[in-house]
Motif scaffolding. Sequence first.
Motif, short mmCIF file in Angstrom:
data_model
loop_
_atom_site.label_atom_id
_atom_site.label_comp_id
_atom_site.label_asym_id
_atom_site.label_seq_id
_atom_site.Cartn_x
_atom_site.Cartn_y
_atom_site.Cartn_z
N LEU A 129 0.81 -1.22 0.00
CA LEU A 129 0.00 0.00 0.00
C LEU A 129 0.84 1.26 0.00
CD1 LEU A 129 -2.69 -1.08 2.61
CD2 LEU A 129 -3.16 -0.50 0.23
N THR A 130 2.00 1.22 0.68
CA THR A 130 2.81 2.43 0.85
C THR A 130 4.01 2.48 -0.07
OG1 THR A 130 3.98 1.31 2.68
CG2 THR A 130 2.13 2.76 3.26
N ASP A 131 4.10 1.56 -1.03
CA ASP A 131 5.18 1.56 -2.02
C ASP A 131 4.88 2.60 -3.09
OD1 ASP A 131 7.02 1.11 -4.02
OD2 ASP A 131 6.78 -1.07 -4.04
N GLN B 258 -2.08 3.34 -9.44
CA GLN B 258 -2.56 1.99 -9.72
C GLN B 258 -3.57 1.51 -8.67
OE1 GLN B 258 1.24 -0.10 -9.96
NE2 GLN B 258 1.25 0.12 -12.18
N ILE B 259 -4.48 0.66 -9.13
CA ILE B 259 -5.42 -0.06 -8.28
C ILE B 259 -4.86 -1.46 -8.13
CG2 ILE B 259 -7.76 -0.98 -8.06
CD1 ILE B 259 -8.71 1.40 -9.77
N ASN C 91 0.51 -1.43 11.37
CA ASN C 91 1.39 -0.95 12.43
C ASN C 91 2.21 0.24 11.94
OD1 ASN C 91 4.12 -1.88 11.35
ND2 ASN C 91 2.98 -3.80 11.34
N LEU C 92 3.04 0.79 12.81
CA LEU C 92 3.84 1.98 12.47
C LEU C 92 5.21 1.63 11.89
CD1 LEU C 92 3.14 4.18 15.62
CD2 LEU C 92 2.13 4.42 13.33
N ASP C 93 5.58 0.34 11.92
CA ASP C 93 6.93 -0.05 11.54
C ASP C 93 7.10 -0.44 10.08
OD1 ASP C 93 7.75 0.22 14.24
OD2 ASP C 93 6.96 -1.78 14.67
N ASP C 94 6.04 -0.94 9.45
CA ASP C 94 6.17 -1.56 8.13
C ASP C 94 5.79 -0.66 6.96
OD1 ASP C 94 7.00 -3.81 9.45
OD2 ASP C 94 5.05 -4.80 9.41
N ILE C 95 5.66 0.62 7.20
CA ILE C 95 5.32 1.52 6.10
C ILE C 95 6.58 1.84 5.29
CG2 ILE C 95 3.33 2.55 7.23
CD1 ILE C 95 5.10 4.92 7.98
N GLU C 96 6.42 1.97 3.98
CA GLU C 96 7.54 2.28 3.09
C GLU C 96 7.54 3.72 2.60
OE1 GLU C 96 10.21 0.44 2.45
OE2 GLU C 96 9.42 -0.91 3.95
N VAL D 131 5.25 7.79 3.66
CA VAL D 131 4.46 8.43 4.71
C VAL D 131 2.97 8.14 4.63
CG1 VAL D 131 6.12 10.29 5.04
CG2 VAL D 131 4.30 10.56 3.34
N LYS D 132 2.51 7.65 3.48
CA LYS D 132 1.07 7.40 3.32
C LYS D 132 0.87 6.33 2.25
CE LYS D 132 0.50 10.90 -0.28
NZ LYS D 132 -0.25 12.09 -0.75
N PRO D 133 -0.34 5.78 2.14
CA PRO D 133 -0.63 4.86 1.04
C PRO D 133 -0.48 5.55 -0.31
CG PRO D 133 -2.32 4.69 2.72
CD PRO D 133 -1.48 5.90 3.07
N GLN D 134 0.08 4.82 -1.29
CA GLN D 134 0.33 5.41 -2.61
C GLN D 134 -0.60 4.86 -3.68
OE1 GLN D 134 2.44 7.83 -2.88
NE2 GLN D 134 3.62 7.68 -1.00
N VAL D 135 -1.33 3.79 -3.37
CA VAL D 135 -2.23 3.18 -4.36
C VAL D 135 -3.45 4.07 -4.58
CG1 VAL D 135 -1.47 0.87 -3.67
CG2 VAL D 135 -3.52 1.85 -2.63
N LYS D 136 -4.09 3.89 -5.75
CA LYS D 136 -5.34 4.59 -6.02
C LYS D 136 -6.52 3.85 -5.41
CE LYS D 136 -6.01 7.74 -8.37
NZ LYS D 136 -6.02 7.94 -9.83
#
Length: 360
Positions: free
Chosen positions: A41-43, A49-50, A64-69, A71-76
């Motif tokens: 989601l955060t890549d 993209q959907i 969780n707060l650790d596994d984000i790549e 600052v926010k979700p990048q998917v559409k």
Amino acid sequence: MKAFLLLEDGTVFEGNSFGMEGDVVGEVVFNTGMTGYQEVLTDPSYCGQIVCMTYPLIGNYGVNLDDIESVKPQVKGFIVRELCQTPSNWRSIESLNEYLRRNEIIGLEGIDTRELTIILRDKGTMKGTIVTAEKLTEVEEKLDKLKKYTIDNPVLQVTTPEIVHTAGNGLRIALIDYGLKKNIVRSLVRRNCDVTVFPATATAEEILAVNPDGIMLSNGPGDPKDCRFQIDNIKKLIGKRPIFGICLGHQLTALANGADTEKLKYGHRGCNHPVKDVEKDMTYITSQNHGYTILEDSLDKEVMSVSHINMNDGTIEGIRYKNSPLFTVQFHPEASPGPGDTAYLFDEFIEMVKKHKKGA
């Protein structure tokens, strides 16, 4: 509430919405990972993209707060067969549904994700729209909107707006952000590197002005041929410092050296792709997220040699350059999500930088 997925070929799937309600348009792709939905989601490479997850149950360990790549979700948009409403994990702070709602991302659950994946494999990646409604109306109007949809300058949408420095007491690495995942920075910091992240718009002169020992080119979204400024910039950096490129950085470097790229039918997205390291004669399981590949017959064999090959379809997964300290890979050695089998490439990069620095 009911929701629909409409593909540009006219195919319609009916399911239920989660996350935010509304309408969204994007390129529909699938990811074959069994876990790692939060990293997906955060890549930033998924900008525009959907994403459809092929594994049937998603959300079971929450967010969780650790596994984000980033600052926010990048998917559409996000598509799953079954959404877990009661996650169970000691690190979880909220459910996937709550996370997507808070970040205003539209989700769709309850459709046959196997059928959708087969369609995308047979016909190729296509545009689609998720519509939250009790009935799907004005289909022709929505199909017309799909055909006109384009992803404009996705790299510029996801790159850092300013230079970011992470202090370290080792080698100085300049990392150009085309849409990087945070674990690239983490992987360098774990190796005691001093990392300076530059926007994709930074010039070669600005990057070299900090006197880096080595340069990394990150992953990122979109068609590499659209990144004309970045390609020209890489031409100016080649030979000035040792360079390691990942994913989009791999493709841009090849284009800067006169090679060509093309769009794959449905791309490689997941954390279970086998790749052979030609020199080591070893096959590794890799994490991947890309829709384009380098054409082997376009390589200048005097300058470039194939170092890694995809064992599923034979496409190029890595290139080493003979005229400068430079190598690139199509997959993600930093993983996240996925196995860390190819993290050795970061060590090879560090050794290459040290050798070049000692020789200089």
